[in-house]
Scaffold this active site. Structure first.
Site, PDB file in Angstrom:
ATOM      1  CB  ALA A 207      -0.913   0.005   1.224  1.00  0.00           C
ATOM      2  CG  HIS A 208       2.803   2.580  -3.352  1.00  0.00           C
ATOM      3  ND1 HIS A 208       2.269   1.433  -3.871  1.00  0.00           N
ATOM      4  CD2 HIS A 208       3.058   3.400  -4.409  1.00  0.00           C
ATOM      5  CE1 HIS A 208       2.216   1.533  -5.191  1.00  0.00           C
ATOM      6  NE2 HIS A 208       2.688   2.718  -5.540  1.00  0.00           N
ATOM      7  NE  ARG A 209      -2.121   2.701  -7.478  1.00  0.00           N
ATOM      8  CZ  ARG A 209      -1.860   3.268  -8.660  1.00  0.00           C
ATOM      9  NH1 ARG A 209      -1.967   4.575  -8.792  1.00  0.00           N
ATOM     10  NH2 ARG A 209      -1.503   2.542  -9.688  1.00  0.00           N
TER      11      ARG A 209
END
Length: 371
Positions: A207-209
């Site tokens: 998860a990085h957006r």
């Protein structure tokens, strides 16, 4: 041999992975390459690992732009890339995907009258709040060669009025990369023993957006939903955390659930090994949706839509959104699902097809088996 020089502009690890098969195919054809790294992902140590593991020489230049606001970052890249293209004088320049590096490379090539080839063209999320969506549309409309991975993405380009003679469906180069390196990752990676986990007995999270981690409530809901879904199956969650996400955890003071184990970002082989052996993968990444569909690992997408709908159409992926109840329901649906799908992204010959379609470059000589 050929007198052509092919430029490659990249700035993130997914771009390195997906352009590697095209770069290697250029070398097989005796075509010179000039690789420009913008430095959009700015961990030099990890980038070096990616180039080495993928069998690539270091980039010819690294602009070391690093992180910044979209406008400042793209502007700095554009200026640096333009100078590099003036010096290298490539016949064609390749860009991949939808990042600011991709946009800057396509703009620089277009303004300098260098043919631009866009690998992984035609993807659309139809979510204008995503900065990547703006990038995708602009890049596609200024590129000379467009390589959508599927018939569906090619149709979207035609619907936007892009001429047929600029479009070639070639599959996705990630299939080339995964099929080339999956066995090597299994043989060389020690990540399972290092983490003390067994095949099929853990879940994987990425998860990085911005829309995922820059919103405190959204980030907390995702972590809660993933932890709950994994706890129901008695699985630990391995989360190689992106620097952006790590900064947000600290900034927001978010308590990471006990079910989730944070680890440092990984090299390509280690991450590929985790993807291929996880029981279930949770992600907000488009690339991970592709990779899991190739590897046969069920995937749950932590977004409300995807520019890779083919993964859901074939049954490899479930788009869950960010609510804990939806995440747990999607995990129940996907967990333990048999690999009864065929990857929708081609047969692993994308790089060959891509270079064959560029008129300035030599077509690969067919290989015949000895009698």
């Amino acid at each position: 041999m050929t007198d052509s020089t092919v430029g490659f502009i990249l700035g993130t690890r997914p771009e390195i992975i997906k352009l590697a098969p095209v770069i290697q195919e250029c070398h097989r054809r005796g075509v010179d390459t000039h690789i420009i790294h913008t430095g959009q992902h700015y961990s030099d140590s990890l980038d070096t690992v990616f180039f080495r593991q993928l069998g690539l020489s270091p980039p010819d230049t690294n602009l070391e732009v690093g992180s910044d606001d979209h406008g400042a970052q793209t502007g700095a890249m554009l200026a640096g890339i333009e100078k590099e293209l003036q010096d290298a004088e490539p016949t064609v320049v390749f860009v991949q995907g939808d990042t600011n590096s991709t946009l800057a490379g396509a703009l620089a090539g277009s303004k300098m009258d260098v043919d631009v080839a866009h690998v992984e063209a035609g993807l659309r999320s139809f979510d204008d709040d995503m900065p990547e969506e703006t990038n995708r549309v602009i890049i596609d409309h200024i590129s000379d060669y467009l390589f959508p991975p599927t018939a569906e993405t090619a149709a979207l380009l035609r619907d936007e009025g892009i001429p047929e003679d600029r479009i070639t469906v070639a599959g996705n180069t990630i299939v080339d990369a995964v099929e080339t390196f999956d066995d090597e990752a299994a043989n060389k990676s020690q990540i399972l023993s290092e983490l003390g986990v067994s095949e099929g007995q853990f879940d994987l999270l990425t998860a990085h957006r911005a829309e995922t981690v820059d919103d405190r409530e959204a980030f907390e809901r995702i972590l809660s939903g993933v932890a709950r879904a994994s706890a129901q199956a008695d699985r630990e969650v391995i989360y190689p955390i992106h620097p952006r996400a790590e900064d947000r955890l600290e900034e927001f003071g978010i308590a990471v659930p006990d079910q989730v184990r944070l680890i440092e970002p990984l090299g390509f082989f280690d991450f590929l090994r985790l993807e291929s052996t996880a029981d279930l993968v949770f992600t907000d990444s488009g690339g991970v949706q592709e990779e899991t569909s190739i590897l046969g690992t069920p995937c749950v997408t932590l977004r409300y839509g995807t520019e890779r709908p083919e993964t859901a159409f074939v049954g490899a992926n479930c788009v869950a959104g960010r609510e804990p109840s939806s995440i747990t329901a999607a995990a129940t649906q996907m967990r333990g699902k048999a690999e009864d799908w065929t990857t929708p992204f081609g047969d692993g010959t994308a790089a060959i097809q891509i270079l064959d379609a560029v008129s300035e470059l030599p077509v690969r000589e067919p290989v015949t088996a000895p009698e």
